[in-house]
Write an enzyme that holds these catalytic residues in place. Sequence first.
Site, PDB file in Angstrom:
ATOM      1  N   GLY A  35     -31.122  68.393  48.142  1.00 13.72           N
ATOM      2  CA  GLY A  35     -31.411  69.237  46.991  1.00 13.72           C
ATOM      3  C   GLY A  35     -30.213  70.028  46.517  1.00 13.72           C
ATOM      4  N   HIS A  70     -26.408  68.681  47.426  1.00 11.23           N
ATOM      5  CA  HIS A  70     -25.234  67.812  47.294  1.00 11.23           C
ATOM      6  C   HIS A  70     -25.346  66.786  46.163  1.00 11.23           C
ATOM      7  CE1 HIS A  70     -23.907  69.378  51.178  1.00 11.23           C
ATOM      8  NE2 HIS A  70     -22.747  68.810  50.943  1.00 11.23           N
ATOM      9  N   GLU A  88     -15.138  60.811  60.860  1.00 15.31           N
ATOM     10  CA  GLU A  88     -14.948  61.021  59.427  1.00 15.31           C
ATOM     11  C   GLU A  88     -13.608  61.717  59.221  1.00 15.31           C
ATOM     12  OE1 GLU A  88     -17.114  63.246  55.660  1.00 15.31           O
ATOM     13  OE2 GLU A  88     -17.863  63.598  57.680  1.00 15.31           O
ATOM     14  N   ASP A 105     -25.874  64.800  57.015  1.00 18.90           N
ATOM     15  CA  ASP A 105     -24.552  65.439  56.989  1.00 18.90           C
ATOM     16  C   ASP A 105     -24.671  66.897  57.457  1.00 18.90           C
ATOM     17  OD1 ASP A 105     -21.793  65.461  56.695  1.00 18.90           O
ATOM     18  OD2 ASP A 105     -21.844  66.078  54.601  1.00 18.90           O
ATOM     19  N   ALA A 143     -13.944  69.285  52.329  1.00 15.97           N
ATOM     20  CA  ALA A 143     -13.835  70.404  53.264  1.00 15.97           C
ATOM     21  C   ALA A 143     -12.924  70.099  54.453  1.00 15.97           C
ATOM     22  CB  ALA A 143     -15.228  70.770  53.762  1.00 15.97           C
ATOM     23  N   HIS A 159     -21.227  59.372  52.210  1.00 12.94           N
ATOM     24  CA  HIS A 159     -21.857  60.288  51.232  1.00 12.94           C
ATOM     25  C   HIS A 159     -21.442  60.009  49.780  1.00 12.94           C
ATOM     26  CE1 HIS A 159     -18.182  62.565  51.880  1.00 12.94           C
ATOM     27  NE2 HIS A 159     -18.617  63.174  52.966  1.00 12.94           N
ATOM     28  N   LEU A 178     -18.183  72.892  48.823  1.00 17.29           N
ATOM     29  CA  LEU A 178     -19.354  72.569  49.652  1.00 17.29           C
ATOM     30  C   LEU A 178     -18.904  71.830  50.910  1.00 17.29           C
ATOM     31  CD1 LEU A 178     -22.126  71.186  47.266  1.00 17.29           C
ATOM     32  CD2 LEU A 178     -22.351  73.160  48.756  1.00 17.29           C
ATOM     33  N   ALA A 217     -16.869  63.664  47.322  1.00 17.67           N
ATOM     34  CA  ALA A 217     -15.500  63.394  47.794  1.00 17.67           C
ATOM     35  C   ALA A 217     -15.011  61.995  47.405  1.00 17.67           C
ATOM     36  CB  ALA A 217     -15.394  63.602  49.304  1.00 17.67           C
ATOM     37  N   GLY A 246     -20.856  70.055  54.261  1.00 14.37           N
ATOM     38  CA  GLY A 246     -21.976  69.808  55.160  1.00 14.37           C
ATOM     39  C   GLY A 246     -23.271  70.413  54.647  1.00 14.37           C
TER      40      GLY A 246
END
Length: 396
Positions: free
Chosen positions: A261, A263, A138, A285, A149, A226, A319, A230, A321
């Site tokens: 709950g 992200h 990634e 993640d 991040a 995800h 945020l 991002a 992970g």
Amino acid sequence: MKPKSGLTRFHNCYILRNGKIIKEDLWIRDGKIVNPEQVFYVEQAEADVTENCENLLIAPGFIDIQVNGGWGVDFSYDCENVEEGVKKVAKELLAHGVTSFCPTMVTSEKEKYQKILPKIQKKQGGKDGATILGVHLEGPFISLVKKGAHKEEYIKNPEKGLESIREVYGSLDNVIIVTLAPELQGATEATKSLTKMGIKVALGHSAASLAQGEEAVKNGANLITHLFNAMLPFHHRDPGLVGLLASSTEKQVYYGIISDGIHTHPAALRIACRTNPEGLVLVSDAFAAQGLADGTYRIGPQSVSVEKGRAYISGTTTLCGSTTALDECVSTFKQATNCSVEYALETASLHPAKALGIDHIKGNLNFDCDADFIIMNPDTLKVLSTWIAGECVYRV
């Protein structure tokens, strides 16, 4: 005396097969799921071992395609002890029903990739831990404006296509997924080349327009990393990568989503699964703080603070992970969307297997598939035991 048949029969159970939960025995031999008709009518054999499942549910083992670490281990950082670290996480994941996973490296300096990647080898799972399907890389070929991040000074353009990719990573032998931003210079050539090599290309950490996303899909990309995180937020005139959920591209696009709950809002989970139900792939993640208390950890080159289960780049509100394992993500997802048990379980098993093109052997309980499965409480979805290749590798 009858000769040994090599068969194990799981009796008095419900099994998840082809999107339905049915009352049926499960037969295993040599690590594979066996068709009982072959056993009854051709071989006329009996099982050597019969397991009474007491009306519990048997579901395919979970497949987590994005795990940065856990239990104090970070896959992107410790070059010297990476093999031990991967082994530790692989073992711990068994308690969460994960039978296969993709160790994930975040954006790092070139030397880290070249030292760490050769040490995370694809490996069949067993009592020592879950199967390692290959590494998910990634970064660093991501957008500066959607870096999340990831550390800015290591981010690069793949301007020379595959040559740029190899320059940074070195050997790609142990790699199964590369996340990149499709709008970058050289990304189209990189996507075509990686796809030809059998490596899956995921679109993420990107400010791409929908048109750029669709072009990448035409060139071989089949995943989104995800979803919602991002990337550009949905806009009605240019939906960005989120628009791929309802795009007119003929190919099925799969998308990872973090249902911890934190992200992703429950409404966003509902929008995604109702728009493109087949493509939804739950990912944890999770990073080094998975399974541990609040405190200070790291993700690649960055220091991370965990407060009340939320992970932030230290000193920021970014945020980074998750601290939640995949079994909990499944429960949270089911609660948020009010979907069926069958669907919730398939988002963490069949769907990731399809995204990786391995659903002919993993992610389901079809005949001749690997006997990787979990026995769980059908009401609470709590994992009671985990099995790889027909062997019990974890039991409560």
